[in-house]
Enzyme design. Structure first.
Site, PDB file in Angstrom:
ATOM      1  N   GLY A 157       0.880  -1.172   0.000  1.00 49.77           N
ATOM      2  CA  GLY A 157       0.000   0.000   0.000  1.00 49.77           C
ATOM      3  C   GLY A 157       0.905   1.206   0.000  1.00 49.77           C
ATOM      4  N   THR A 158       0.926   1.983  -1.015  1.00 50.59           N
ATOM      5  CA  THR A 158       2.147   2.676  -1.416  1.00 50.59           C
ATOM      6  C   THR A 158       1.896   4.075  -1.935  1.00 50.59           C
ATOM      7  OG1 THR A 158       3.244   0.674  -2.050  1.00 50.59           O
ATOM      8  CG2 THR A 158       3.762   2.550  -3.386  1.00 50.59           C
TER       9      THR A 158
END
Lengths: 278, 231
Positions: B31-32
């Site tokens: 999750g970036t």
């Protein structure tokens, strides 16, 4: 994604999901009656690894749980892969055990084929490709550590097939307590005794702060010189001594009447079974 | 783009009511926030360094900028396992293609290889990838391959769960024909803003500048992140 030409053929080998719907119905019926179906035994674990000056140290607790009951008080979670590579396994006990055995045999064949001692990265690559192929259904989280010609390396592999390369790692249900010890006290290029103490402390944190971990601390020290497998390096959770007595003195309760009736009994068969209470 | 909580294909081996916390059973996700910008003579790419399993940070110093070839990189977002596997496959395919051709591969080729895998297996995968690099024919290029397998070339592209917070910043601050230093400044500023707001992004900022002369990588540590007025 239609890969097979005869999709209606029953699959031979591999995972079979034919009974999934039936199992879901049975589960529903059982829970109505108040029972639950047996769960796969997980090693609810604390495993850890660090890279220190001379190599790699892997650590693990030794408790295997079946839901809320301890199934094995002294199981081995640090598995042999190659003379210079060992692997800690967390998650489903059977998956971790069988996966590491498969890796061990693959790596030996590969090593014979290449004519070179195995690399840690080889093990990790084969491991993650297999885990990815099974899309997370093999529930094993592993820490692979070893010393090869390129140096000391530590990798983690997750059930869905991802991996991380780090100087210190923890996995399992007790990873939270253990990583906090590492985050506080880890330094690059630690000396052997400090590193052993650090890994021991991290596993002990998992043993005391996580219900799924317990019993002893196993350590495995891998260096260029060789491997030292220290089974039961530390036993922090000793059974306590009872402080008080629950027996009452004879005469505490007054006897009002006493009747003796001897029963005529003959000994038919006598056998002795020793219980292993270690 | 969103953190991978897609449990459609993730059969749990035990129920969540187990003694183990959720991060022992959740899939690992990057999750970036990832970003790439073209400039005259190359590209600048950047990413945060956080990998999560549920609410636990499995790796706080992840390298999401993966080399695919000498002057082609990809920025990975989505499922860690899926993007690592795809990147390995494309690295192999591109390396083979490059040997056959006996010259450096095009960035467009690499992007199309990513698209091919991401589109074919779109139901099974959760992968948002930005492909960026330099080649002789077209110079610096950025191609984005979001979830679903679309392929489109853009002068600047952001991706990952944290990208939603910086579209406005990007739209207002990006100007065409910037220099490398301006691009580095833009990317590091945008990433630090996203990392501030997105829970699934954080750690350090990893940057890379790819040009004809090669790849220059740098890391901006947590205490050196660009600061903004809202403390």
């Amino acid at each position: 994604m239609l890969n097979t030409s005869r999709p209606c053929q029953p699959q031979s080998g591999g995972f079979s999901f034919e009974d999934s719907r039936r199992n879901a119905v049975l589960e529903g019926n059982l829970s109505e009656l108040g029972y639950s179906s047996p769960k796969a035994r997980k090693t609810g674990t604390t495993i850890a690894g660090i890279v220190f000056k001379d190599g790699v140290i892997l650590g693990a607790d030794t408790r295997a749980t079946d839901d809320m009951v301890v199934a094995d008080k002294n199981c081995m979670k640090i598995h042999y892969i190659a003379p210079n590579i060992y692997c800690c396994g967390a998650g489903v006990a059977a998956d971790a055990e069988v996966t590491t055995q498969m890796m061990s045999s693959n790596v030996e064949l590969h090593s014979l084929s290449t004519g070179r001692p195995p690399l840690v990265v080889t093990v990790t690559r084969q491991l993650k490709q297999m885990l990815f192929r099974y899309q997370g259904h093999i529930g094993s989280s592993l820490i692979v550590g070893g010393v090869d010609v390129t140096g000391a390396h530590l990798y983690s592999a997750y059930p869905h097939g991802s991996y991380d390369k780090l100087p210190f790692l923890t996995m399992g249900s007790g990873a939270g307590p253990a990583i906090s010890i590492f985050e506080d006290r880890f330094r690059p290029n630690m000396e052997l005794e400090d590193a052993k103490q650090l890994v021991r402390d991290a596993i002990v944190a998992g043993i005391f702060c996580d219900l799924g971990s317990g019993s002893n601390v196993d350590l495995c020290i891998i260096t260029q010189a060789g491997v030292q497998y220290l089974r039961a390096y530390d036993q922090p959770a000793q059974k306590g001594k009872k402080e008080g007595q629950y027996k009452y003195k004879p005469g505490t309760t007054a006897v009002l009447t006493k009747t003796v009736t001897p029963l005529p009994l003959d000994i038919v068969d006598e056998s002795v079974q020793l219980m292993d209470t270690q | 783009m969103a953190a991978a909580t897609a449990t459609r294909f993730c059969q749990q081996l035990s129920s969540v009511s187990d003694m183990s916390p959720d991060w022992t059973t959740k899939e690992v996700s990057t999750g970036t926030t990832i970003m790439a910008v073209e400039y005259e003579g190359g590209v600048v790419i950047g990413a945060d360094s956080r990998t999560t399993t549920g609410a636990y940070i499995a790796n706080r110093v992840t390298d999401k900028l993966t080399p695919i070839h000498d002057r082609i990189f990809c920025c990975r977002s989505g499922s860690a396992a899926d993007t690592q596997a795809i990147a390995d496959i494309v690295t192999y395919q591109l390396g083979f293609h490059s040997i056959e051709l006996d010259e450096a591969p095009l960035v467009q080729t690499a992007a199309n290889l990513f698209k091919a895998s991401c589109y074919r297996y779109r139901e099974e995968l959760m992968a948002g990838i930005i492909v960026a690099g330099w080649d002789k024919r077209r110079g610096g290029q950025v191609y984005t391959v979001p979830v679903g397998g679309m392929l489109v070339r853009q002068p600047v592209s952001v991706g990952g769960s944290g990208s939603t917070y910086i579209y406005g910043f990007m739209d207002s601050n990006y100007k065409p024909n910037m220099t490398k230093e301006q691009c580095l400044h833009l990317v590091s500023g945008a990433l630090s803003l996203a990392m501030e707001r997105d829970g699934s992004s954080g750690g350090v900022i990893r940057l890379a500048a790819i040009s004809e002369s090669g790849v220059e990588r740098q890391v901006i540590l947590g205490n050196q992140l660009p600061k903004w007025s809202t403390a």
